[in-house]
Design a protein around this motif. Sequence first.
Motif, short mmCIF file in Angstrom:
data_model
loop_
_atom_site.label_atom_id
_atom_site.label_comp_id
_atom_site.label_asym_id
_atom_site.label_seq_id
_atom_site.Cartn_x
_atom_site.Cartn_y
_atom_site.Cartn_z
N VAL A 246 0.85 -1.18 0.00
CA VAL A 246 0.00 0.00 0.00
C VAL A 246 0.89 1.23 0.00
O VAL A 246 1.77 1.37 0.85
CB VAL A 246 -0.92 0.03 1.24
CG1 VAL A 246 -1.80 1.29 1.21
CG2 VAL A 246 -1.79 -1.21 1.30
N LEU A 247 0.66 2.14 -0.95
CA LEU A 247 1.39 3.40 -1.02
C LEU A 247 0.38 4.54 -1.05
O LEU A 247 -0.58 4.50 -1.84
CB LEU A 247 2.28 3.45 -2.26
CG LEU A 247 3.42 2.44 -2.32
CD1 LEU A 247 4.13 2.53 -3.66
CD2 LEU A 247 4.41 2.66 -1.20
N LEU A 248 0.61 5.56 -0.22
CA LEU A 248 -0.30 6.70 -0.14
C LEU A 248 0.37 7.96 -0.67
O LEU A 248 1.57 8.16 -0.50
CB LEU A 248 -0.74 6.93 1.31
CG LEU A 248 -1.44 5.78 2.03
CD1 LEU A 248 -1.88 6.24 3.42
CD2 LEU A 248 -2.62 5.25 1.23
N GLU A 249 -0.45 8.80 -1.29
CA GLU A 249 -0.03 10.14 -1.70
C GLU A 249 -1.03 11.15 -1.15
O GLU A 249 -2.22 10.83 -0.99
CB GLU A 249 0.06 10.25 -3.22
CG GLU A 249 1.09 9.33 -3.84
CD GLU A 249 1.13 9.43 -5.36
OE1 GLU A 249 1.06 10.57 -5.87
OE2 GLU A 249 1.23 8.38 -6.02
N GLY A 250 -0.56 12.34 -0.87
CA GLY A 250 -1.45 13.36 -0.34
C GLY A 250 -0.69 14.48 0.32
O GLY A 250 0.45 14.79 -0.07
N THR B 280 -4.95 11.73 -1.10
CA THR B 280 -5.54 11.97 -2.41
C THR B 280 -5.46 10.77 -3.35
O THR B 280 -6.17 10.71 -4.35
CB THR B 280 -4.86 13.17 -3.09
OG1 THR B 280 -3.45 12.90 -3.23
CG2 THR B 280 -5.04 14.44 -2.26
N LYS B 281 -4.57 9.84 -3.04
CA LYS B 281 -4.35 8.71 -3.94
C LYS B 281 -3.78 7.54 -3.16
O LYS B 281 -2.89 7.70 -2.34
CB LYS B 281 -3.39 9.12 -5.06
CG LYS B 281 -3.04 8.05 -6.06
CD LYS B 281 -2.10 8.64 -7.12
CE LYS B 281 -1.60 7.62 -8.11
NZ LYS B 281 -0.66 8.22 -9.10
N ALA B 282 -4.33 6.35 -3.42
CA ALA B 282 -3.83 5.12 -2.81
C ALA B 282 -3.53 4.12 -3.91
O ALA B 282 -4.39 3.83 -4.75
CB ALA B 282 -4.84 4.54 -1.82
#
Length: 296
Positions: A37-41, A97-99
Motif C-alpha cells: 500500500v502506497l499513499l499520496e497526499g 488523495t491517492k492510494a
Amino acid sequence: MTEVVLKEQRYGKDRVRLIKVIRTGKWHEVIELTVRVLLEGEFETSYTHGDNSKVVATDTMKNTVYVLAKKTVNIKCIELFATEIGKHFVNTYSHVTKASVLITKHRWTRMLVDGKLHDHSFARDGEETRITEVVVKRDKVEIKSGLKGLLVLKTTGSAFYGFHRDQYTTLPESTDRILSTVIDATWTYSIPNPSAISKIPYCTIFDSIRKLTLDTFATDDSVSVQATLYLMAKRILEIHKEVTSVSYGLPNKHCFAFDLERFGLKNSGADTDIYVPFEDPSGLITATVERVKSKL
C-alpha cells in the motif's frame, strides 16, 4: 543560494503477507497474498519540516489490511479486494488523495489423493503468481492485472532466421529450435464509471487470458518471439472488450545443443537431443498492444 523543492512523494507498507482460510464445512480454500500500500497526499511537511501530524503510520496500514481481509467477501478476487483497501484510505483520511495497492496472489493447488481432490490439503504449484495494481483517487479507479513467472517451453514449432547480420553477428539462423521463456503479462481494464468496477468478471478474464497465452505459445508456428507475443495480445484484445491494452515481457531461456562430436556422438540436426540451458545473458522481448478507438 540553491532553492530546492519536494518534487513528489509517496510512502507506505510493503510485503504485508497473509493467508486466509475459507472453510465451507470440511471443504477448505487457501488464499495467500502479499500486499503493498502506497499513499499520496498532504504529507509534504513530514519531509520538509519534520511534522508527522498527518502521517498515517505504516503499521496502521498493515493492520488495516488484516482487518479488511477478515471482513471482506471479495478476497478471492484480488482486484475487488485491492479496490476496497484503496477506497478505505482515500475515504477515511481527507488528506490522502491517492492510494496505490499492489496485490500478489501466490499459487496453491489442491492435492489429488486417491483420485479425488483433497478437501484441505494443497501444494505450491510453481512460482507463477497472479497480480493486480489498483490506483484509487477520489474520482477515479484504475485497475491493471496480470501474471508473473509462468515458465513455459516447447521443443519444436519455433524458428528464428532472416534477421539483420553485420560484422558482430555470430548467431546462426534456426528453422527449428527449443523455445522457452518466463511469461510476465499485464493488462489494463476499461473502467468507464464507478459502477462498472464490480461488474467486470476479473477471475474469468484472468483464466481466459492465461489459457489464450498458453494456447498461442503452444500452437503458433513461431518465426520469432516478437511475432508470437503480438499474436497473444491480439487474440486477448479481440475476445475481451473490457481490456484496453496488453503488455508482455518475454525473456529468452536459451537451450543450446551440447557438442558431443569430440566423444564420437552426433548431437546436431535431427539427432539433437542433449541441450544445455543458459540463464545469462538472455534476450528480452517486450511490447504493449492496445485497442484503438474507432474514428467512426
